[in-house]
Write a protein that holds these residues in place. Structure first.
Motif, mmCIF file in Angstrom:
data_model
loop_
_atom_site.group_PDB
_atom_site.id
_atom_site.type_symbol
_atom_site.label_atom_id
_atom_site.label_comp_id
_atom_site.label_asym_id
_atom_site.label_seq_id
_atom_site.Cartn_x
_atom_site.Cartn_y
_atom_site.Cartn_z
ATOM 1 N N THR A 1 4.851 -0.997 2.577
ATOM 2 C CA THR A 1 5.030 -0.155 1.399
ATOM 3 C C THR A 1 5.831 -0.900 0.334
ATOM 4 N N ASN A 2 5.847 -0.341 -0.875
ATOM 5 C CA ASN A 2 6.641 -0.932 -1.961
ATOM 6 C C ASN A 2 8.100 -1.101 -1.554
ATOM 7 N N GLN B 1 -2.349 0.463 -11.127
ATOM 8 C CA GLN B 1 -2.037 1.882 -10.999
ATOM 9 C C GLN B 1 -1.146 2.357 -12.142
ATOM 10 N N ASP C 1 -3.035 6.496 9.280
ATOM 11 C CA ASP C 1 -2.248 5.390 8.743
ATOM 12 C C ASP C 1 -2.187 4.244 9.759
ATOM 13 N N TYR D 1 0.835 -1.204 0.000
ATOM 14 C CA TYR D 1 0.000 0.000 0.000
ATOM 15 C C TYR D 1 0.866 1.248 0.000
ATOM 16 N N LYS D 2 0.202 2.377 -0.228
ATOM 17 C CA LYS D 2 0.871 3.669 -0.164
ATOM 18 C C LYS D 2 0.540 4.304 1.175
ATOM 19 N N ARG D 3 1.568 4.617 1.934
ATOM 20 C CA ARG D 3 1.379 5.157 3.283
ATOM 21 C C ARG D 3 0.557 6.447 3.254
#
Length: 296
Positions: free
Chosen positions: A166-167, A192, A150, A141-143
């Protein structure tokens, strides 16, 4: 300021989350009027996106899809808030997997899994899947900008043994898990739009050439994980049916980016069946005019 925003907003979210579904969807209907009819949230993205990928459709057909999409978007937002307090029993009733045995078979084969999905239907309640399997769950996910919200999102997911990473954390986390002998189920929302100048691969999505995220495929090959697509069908309001489809158990037998292509074809099938359930607010095709010469 982040803490103040959290303190002010969280009580309202909690109050919304305890509403019965009947009232929740009345609230969603009201939100639809404001989001679509009055404020026109991201209509300048949604309508051009629809016209771009459906050039054969009339203005009336485009607006019909857009209207249905905004209804679904408001439902998803309210359903996401409902995740704060929804019971496990209720969640199991509303988000049903038709063939969980596919994952059980992969567990028996000692295969960790890359679970690929798109912004289609509903993905917010996928964490209930952990109640049916023994895999340790990770979701990429994107923080969130607000660290308190969060932490809240992470806490909700962790109730069901799903952990958000995260990635940048993904590779090290999953290598460490493999070295420990842990079986992991790793969720990637892979439709995305990556940054054009950082994209390794471009191909057509809904007939338009765009950069594509390839991280799920690369990680599957690096760690020899099975790749599974999950298809979501909205059966009726607030009820979803989940079906797993194995792309491959042996990713290294595939050419580079072939797995990514298969994934996007499956996403296209969903969109063509019922376009109103795709997330049209994303600027998915914004880089279409920047195709590098080697991909043209």
């Amino acid at each position: 300021m982040q803490l103040i925003a959290y303190i002010l907003i969280y009580p309202f979210l909690w109050l919304i989350s305890i509403l019965p579904f009947r009232l929740l969807y009345i609230l969603s209907d009201i939100a639809y009027i404001f989001v679509y009819k009055i404020f026109g949230y991201r209509k300048k993205t949604v309508i051009p996106n629809l016209k771009l990928v459906f050039p054969e459709k009339s203005e009336e057909e485009i607006l019909d899809i857009a209207s249905k999409f905004y209804h679904h978007l408001c439902d998803m937002i309210l359903e996401s808030i409902k995740s704060l307090t929804i019971s496990e029993k209720e969640l199991k009733k509303r988000f049903v997997a038709t063939n969980i045995e596919l994952l059980h078979d992969l567990e028996k084969k000692n295969k960790s899994v890359i679970l690929m999905c798109a912004h289609y239907g509903s993905w917010e309640w996928i964490f209930i899947l952990q109640r049916y399997i023994n895999y340790k769950g990770y979701a990429i996910y994107k923080r969130l900008t607000n660290k308190y919200f969060d932490r809240l999102v992470k806490r909700i997911r962790a109730k069901y043994n799903t952990y958000l990473i995260t990635n940048k954390q993904a590779i090290n986390t999953l290598i460490e898990a493999k070295n420990k002998g842990e079986l992991t189920l790793n969720g990637f929302i892979s439709d995305q739009s990556p940054k054009a100048h950082k994209a390794y691969y471009w191909n057509e999505f809904m007939g338009i050439k765009v950069p594509m995220h390839t991280g799920a495929e690369i990680l599957a090959k690096k760690l020899d994980m099975a790749v599974v697509f999950f298809r979501v069908e909205r059966k009726k309001r607030g009820y979803y049916e989940l079906t797993f489809e194995t792309i491959t158990e042996n990713p290294n037998e595939y050419k580079n980016y072939e797995i990514t292509d298969i994934f996007f074809k499956k996403v296209e099938e969903q969109i063509l069946e019922a376009p109103q359930y795709y997330l049209w607010t994303h600027k998915r095709w914004k880089h279409r005019n920047k195709v590098p010469p080697k991909f043209q």
